[in-house]
Design a protein around this motif. Sequence first.
Motif, PDB file in Angstrom:
ATOM      1  N   GLY A 180       0.842  -1.183   0.000  1.00 33.36           N
ATOM      2  CA  GLY A 180       0.000   0.000   0.000  1.00 33.36           C
ATOM      3  C   GLY A 180       0.879   1.236   0.000  1.00 33.36           C
ATOM      4  N   LEU A 181       0.293   2.391  -0.343  1.00 35.58           N
ATOM      5  CA  LEU A 181       1.095   3.589  -0.558  1.00 35.58           C
ATOM      6  C   LEU A 181       0.384   4.810   0.016  1.00 35.58           C
ATOM      7  N   ILE A 182       1.127   5.597   0.808  1.00 34.81           N
ATOM      8  CA  ILE A 182       0.589   6.837   1.376  1.00 34.81           C
ATOM      9  C   ILE A 182       1.509   7.985   0.984  1.00 34.81           C
ATOM     10  N   LEU A 183       0.980   8.946   0.250  1.00 37.72           N
ATOM     11  CA  LEU A 183       1.755  10.102  -0.201  1.00 37.72           C
ATOM     12  C   LEU A 183       1.147  11.358   0.423  1.00 37.72           C
ATOM     13  N   ALA A 184       1.787  11.866   1.466  1.00 35.07           N
ATOM     14  CA  ALA A 184       1.284  13.049   2.168  1.00 35.07           C
ATOM     15  C   ALA A 184       2.064  14.284   1.725  1.00 35.07           C
ATOM     16  N   ARG A 185       1.359  15.282   1.273  1.00 29.00           N
ATOM     17  CA  ARG A 185       1.963  16.544   0.810  1.00 29.00           C
ATOM     18  C   ARG A 185       3.152  16.280  -0.126  1.00 29.00           C
ATOM     19  N   PRO A 186       2.930  15.537  -1.200  1.00 30.43           N
ATOM     20  CA  PRO A 186       4.047  15.241  -2.112  1.00 30.43           C
ATOM     21  C   PRO A 186       4.552  16.507  -2.794  1.00 30.43           C
ATOM     22  N   ALA A 187       5.850  16.516  -3.106  1.00 33.90           N
ATOM     23  CA  ALA A 187       6.474  17.675  -3.750  1.00 33.90           C
ATOM     24  C   ALA A 187       7.032  17.344  -5.127  1.00 33.90           C
ATOM     25  N   TRP A 188       7.135  16.065  -5.466  1.00 35.22           N
ATOM     26  CA  TRP A 188       7.665  15.627  -6.754  1.00 35.22           C
ATOM     27  C   TRP A 188       6.634  14.768  -7.473  1.00 35.22           C
TER      28      TRP A 188
END
Length: 275
Positions: A113-121
């Motif tokens: 599973g994948l959690i992307l919090a406030r990604p910048a790229w």
Amino acid sequence: MAGQIALLRDGATLLMTDTGEGPAVVFQHGLGGGEAQVAQTCPTGFRRITLECRGHGGSGLGERWPFSFEMFADDVLAAADRAGLDRFVAGGVSMGAGIALRLACHHPERVTGLILARPAWTFSPAPQNMQPIAEVARLILVHGPEKARAVFAQSGTAARLYREAPDNLASLLSYFDRPEAKSFAQVLSDIAGDGPGVSERDAAALDIPALVIGNEIDAVHPLSVAYALAAAIPGATFAKVTPKARDSAKHFAELHEQISFFLHSHSKARSLVPS
């Protein structure tokens, strides 16, 4: 289970936190952050592994250059191995989101599973939103932290962020005050000029549950980046939370709520799948 473990990698002692019980999530901090940032961002109720990347927190710089997402992701995978994790949810905030995305795309057999919090790229190195960090790094490397801070304070970038994204400005100013500011400036420069090394096609091939969280009033982590990643990953859940610049307590409460719901749902779904 709780504790801090030291890993030796390329002459660097890297500190890993292994805390909590239950389903495992490997959750990484942002550029300039560390264990404290993750503890603030990620809810409890799960087993969480966090590696402080080279030059961050209590981790050393080591002997390899330049610093890169590839390097940091390999270190994190070594930490997961040390923790005895064959498979895990990968997550992170900002730079940590980029590391998690790289792990999911380059090691799909490990990430459930994948959690992307406030990604910048997204999918290109050195995005425009990293320009303020690259500017700070360049000034520190050229002038040293004290003079660089004075120069940056008079810059157009600082004036723009003061108006548009004060929380980002506060984070950038903290880079000048780090005990090893000049050494860390090289980390800032290298990572700001790099990227996760993932293509849109790689993201489209992901076949795991994913949560992408974004917010407004954030020049370093534009909401458009979160939208783009959520659109590229099949079936990804997108959540928009209150900006930290507007209400910090509400921001973190909403982050905890979104991440906790995702992890509980993911854990329940996996328990229904025969091994």
